[in-house]
Design an enzyme around this catalytic site. Structure first.
Site, PDB file in Angstrom:
ATOM      1  N   CYS A   8      32.263  -9.816  14.090  1.00 44.19           N
ATOM      2  CA  CYS A   8      33.276  -8.890  13.554  1.00 44.19           C
ATOM      3  C   CYS A   8      33.752  -9.262  12.155  1.00 44.19           C
ATOM      4  CB  CYS A   8      34.481  -8.856  14.492  1.00 44.19           C
ATOM      5  SG  CYS A   8      34.058  -8.251  16.118  1.00 44.19           S
TER       6      CYS A   8
HETATM    7  N1  LIG Z   1      31.937  -9.499  20.330  1.00 48.85           N
HETATM    8  C1  LIG Z   1      33.198  -9.323  20.010  1.00 48.85           C
HETATM    9  O1  LIG Z   1      34.020 -10.224  20.106  1.00 48.85           O
HETATM   10  C2  LIG Z   1      33.699  -7.978  19.529  1.00 48.85           C
HETATM   11  C3  LIG Z   1      35.090  -7.776  19.452  1.00 48.85           C
HETATM   12  C4  LIG Z   1      35.562  -6.545  19.034  1.00 48.85           C
HETATM   13  C5  LIG Z   1      34.664  -5.528  18.681  1.00 48.85           C
HETATM   14  N2  LIG Z   1      33.330  -5.753  18.742  1.00 48.85           N
HETATM   15  C6  LIG Z   1      32.441  -4.636  18.399  1.00 48.85           C
HETATM   16  O2  LIG Z   1      31.896  -4.107  19.595  1.00 48.85           O
HETATM   17  C7  LIG Z   1      30.563  -3.624  19.364  1.00 48.85           C
HETATM   18  C8  LIG Z   1      29.609  -4.303  20.344  1.00 48.85           C
HETATM   19  O3  LIG Z   1      29.625  -5.707  20.084  1.00 48.85           O
HETATM   20  P1  LIG Z   1      29.102  -6.761  21.134  1.00 48.85           P
HETATM   21  O4  LIG Z   1      29.567  -8.083  20.641  1.00 48.85           O
HETATM   22  O5  LIG Z   1      29.430  -6.378  22.535  1.00 48.85           O
HETATM   23  O6  LIG Z   1      27.515  -6.617  20.912  1.00 48.85           O
HETATM   24  P2  LIG Z   1      26.354  -7.209  21.853  1.00 48.85           P
HETATM   25  O7  LIG Z   1      25.169  -7.357  20.968  1.00 48.85           O
HETATM   26  O8  LIG Z   1      26.848  -8.380  22.626  1.00 48.85           O
HETATM   27  O9  LIG Z   1      26.076  -6.044  22.887  1.00 48.85           O
HETATM   28  C9  LIG Z   1      25.564  -4.803  22.524  1.00 48.85           C
HETATM   29  C10 LIG Z   1      24.613  -4.337  23.606  1.00 48.85           C
HETATM   30  O10 LIG Z   1      24.205  -3.015  23.268  1.00 48.85           O
HETATM   31  C11 LIG Z   1      22.862  -2.868  23.690  1.00 48.85           C
HETATM   32  N3  LIG Z   1      22.295  -1.700  23.027  1.00 48.85           N
HETATM   33  C12 LIG Z   1      21.893  -1.570  21.738  1.00 48.85           C
HETATM   34  N4  LIG Z   1      21.457  -0.326  21.520  1.00 48.85           N
HETATM   35  C13 LIG Z   1      21.586   0.363  22.680  1.00 48.85           C
HETATM   36  C14 LIG Z   1      21.306   1.693  23.081  1.00 48.85           C
HETATM   37  N5  LIG Z   1      20.812   2.579  22.217  1.00 48.85           N
HETATM   38  N6  LIG Z   1      21.557   2.052  24.353  1.00 48.85           N
HETATM   39  C15 LIG Z   1      22.046   1.150  25.232  1.00 48.85           C
HETATM   40  N7  LIG Z   1      22.349  -0.132  24.911  1.00 48.85           N
HETATM   41  C16 LIG Z   1      22.115  -0.508  23.652  1.00 48.85           C
HETATM   42  C17 LIG Z   1      22.221  -4.191  23.339  1.00 48.85           C
HETATM   43  O11 LIG Z   1      21.037  -4.396  24.072  1.00 48.85           O
HETATM   44  C18 LIG Z   1      23.335  -5.171  23.720  1.00 48.85           C
HETATM   45  O12 LIG Z   1      23.208  -5.610  25.056  1.00 48.85           O
HETATM   46  C19 LIG Z   1      30.274  -3.905  17.891  1.00 48.85           C
HETATM   47  O13 LIG Z   1      30.617  -2.784  17.150  1.00 48.85           O
HETATM   48  C20 LIG Z   1      31.239  -5.028  17.565  1.00 48.85           C
HETATM   49  O14 LIG Z   1      31.576  -5.052  16.189  1.00 48.85           O
HETATM   50  C21 LIG Z   1      32.820  -6.946  19.175  1.00 48.85           C
END
Ligand SMILES: NC(=O)c1ccc[n+]([C@@H]2O[C@H](COP(=O)([O-])OP(=O)(O)OC[C@H]3O[C@@H](n4cnc5c(N)ncnc54)[C@H](O)[C@@H]3O)[C@@H](O)[C@H]2O)c1
Length: 439
Positions: free
Chosen positions: A272
């Site tokens: 992030c």
């Molecule tokens: N990790 C954090 O602490 C955090 C905190 C706040 C916000 N965010 C935001 O949340 C969002 C997700 O982050 P995350 O850390 O969970 O990512 P992540 O990479 O851990 O998980 C994302 C998942 O989405 C899947 N994916 C990708 N394309 C896809 C599709 N077309 N259909 C289905 N699944 C699909 C991937 O395989 C993966 O498992 C991002 O925008 C991030 O900026 C993350």
């Protein structure tokens, strides 16, 4: 349409689908299951679906027992079959939002997901984007894809944005305890999305539209990036004049108003803070403006690994040792303490610089047993070395990059000849302080 969906949300018969079962999506599923909803989890990564189906966890703070129980009871159905998206009454999108090679927003995952939803979109569905992104994405990118099938937003289907505020590794804030900002593309979408989240989280913060909700999230992360840059810059200055920046911050934080502490480190990490502010920078450029604060903060934060290496080289020099050929043990490759997530971790930049300088490198991280393949780093395949007195004593320097609570810092300082501490992790160590260099 509205009445049926509203009723299903109120009596919790609505099925909640989450797309993207990563660090954000899985805790979100947990919050809705805890609230009594049946959930479906969608992911394109078949390996994740297989592990979840087998009752296994791939995220440290999500217990396998919980997954096995929910999957066993049918409260959580993991699947890679996107045709089943039509079974969910509410679909929450938690897919990645990275930067591309020229550091512009990469919305490929969001667009792909929107197309998947559009393929089975049916009347009465509520879609909520949760991925962090620039203001305008929900309305200008997701909405046009969803309405291609001819369904009318605000009447046939509903669309909103609600940013995720997950704080991995912080046990005090599970997803259901964190207030949720929610804004719709229209009043009805906003109202229904707010109603849905109100069933699962302690507090919903309604805002007038999705753009405000999108901007709120970017503001939160930009605020952190800028304040971390400020203390990083002050760390360099204070170190030069012999003042301990961490002690200064601890003193300043006793002010009961108008000050929030941020702490310096080896650089920014995670999915992030190092990324999201640049979504805003890009948007500003599209609107003929520069976001100078953000650019400056980015510059300072990305220069921190070089500063750390400079301090390390200086300390080795004082011991009449060159970096080339010196044995360096890096402690922690996760981007922050007590998590198993190495994405965007400054440890990789540190490793790159150390290897370029000819250091002989090994690492330990209790939560990252082997180094994963990184998009931007070509680090050699390595496994975490067991943290023994012999390993510590055999090093020329030990570099603390991540201050995991599991580490015994007394033990580390006792056995290591030199400790470079980028996190003030050794602050309570009583013996051997002359071996510690803060960086
Ligand atoms: N990790 C954090 O602490 C955090 C905190 C706040 C916000 N965010 C935001 O949340 C969002 C997700 O982050 P995350 O850390 O969970 O990512 P992540 O990479 O851990 O998980 C994302 C998942 O989405 C899947 N994916 C990708 N394309 C896809 C599709 N077309 N259909 C289905 N699944 C699909 C991937 O395989 C993966 O498992 C991002 O925008 C991030 O900026 C993350």
């Amino acid at each position: 349409m509205t009445i049926a969906l509203e009723q299903a949300i109120r009596d919790k018969s609505a099925k909640v689908g989450v797309i993207g079962l990563g660090y954000v999506g899985l805790p979100l599923i947990r919050a809705f299951v805890a609230a009594g909803f049946r959930t479906m989890g969608f992911d394109v990564d078949q390996k994740k679906i297989d592990r979840l189906t087998a009752g296994e966890s791939y995220i440290k703070h999500i217990p396998a027992e919980w997954i096995a129980r929910c999957v066993g009871q049918g409260a959580f159905v993991p699947t890679a079959d996107m045709r089943r998206l039509c079974e969910a009454d509410a679909v929450l999108i938690c897919v990645p939002t990275p930067l591309n090679d020229s550091r512009d927003p990469d919305l490929t995952f969001i667009e792909q997901t929107a197309r998947q939803i559009a393929a089975t979109l049916r009347p009465g569905q509520l879609i909520v984007l949760e991925s962090t992104t620039y203001p305008g994405t929900t309305r200008d990118v997701v909405l046009p894809i969803l309405r291609r099938g001819g369904l009318e937003p605000g009447r046939d289907f509903f669309l909103a944005f609600s940013p995720e505020r997950e704080d991995p590794g912080n046990a005090s804030y599970s997803a259901e305890r964190i207030p949720k900002v929610v804004g719709g593309i229209d009043a009805e979408s906003g109202r229904l999305a707010q109603l849905l989240y109100a069933q699962a989280v302690a507090q919903v913060v309604p805002v007038s539209n999705c753009e405000v909700a999108e901007a709120a999230k970017i503001l939160e992360n930009t605020y952190r990036a800028i304040n971390i840059a400020l203390v990083n810059e002050l760390k360099v200055l204070f170190t030069r004049i012999g003042i301990d920046v961490w002690e200064v911050i601890d003193a300043a934080r006793t002010k009961p108003f108008g000050f929030q502490p941020f702490y310096p480190g080896p650089g920014l990490g995670g999915h992030c803070i190092p990324i999201d502010p640049f979504y805003l920078t890009w948007l500003a450029r599209c609107n003929g403006m520069n976001t100078r604060f953000i650019e400056l903060a980015g510059e300072i934060n990305t220069s921190m690994p070089q500063y750390v290496i400079h301090r390390l080289v200086e300390a080795l020099n004082n011991a009449c040792k060159p970096l080339r050929g010196s044995k360096i043990l890096m402690l922690g490759v996760a981007y922050k303490k007590d998590v198993d997530d190495p994405r965007e971790s400054p440890s990789f930049e540190l490793m790159k610089l150390l290897l370029a300088g000819g250091a002989v490198l090994c690492y330990n991280d209790p939560y990252v047993p082997t180094l994963p393949k990184m998009r931007h780093y070509d680090v050699p395949a390595m496994s975490s070395s067991p943290l023994t007195p012999e390993l510590l004593a055999a090093q020329d320097a030990v570099l603390i990059a991540t201050d995991h609570s599991a580490y015994d810092y007394e033990f580390i300082v006792r056995h290591a000849p030199l400790v470079i501490d980028t996190r003030n992790a050794t602050k309570r160590v009583s013996e051997g302080r002359q071996k510690i260099v803060k960086a």
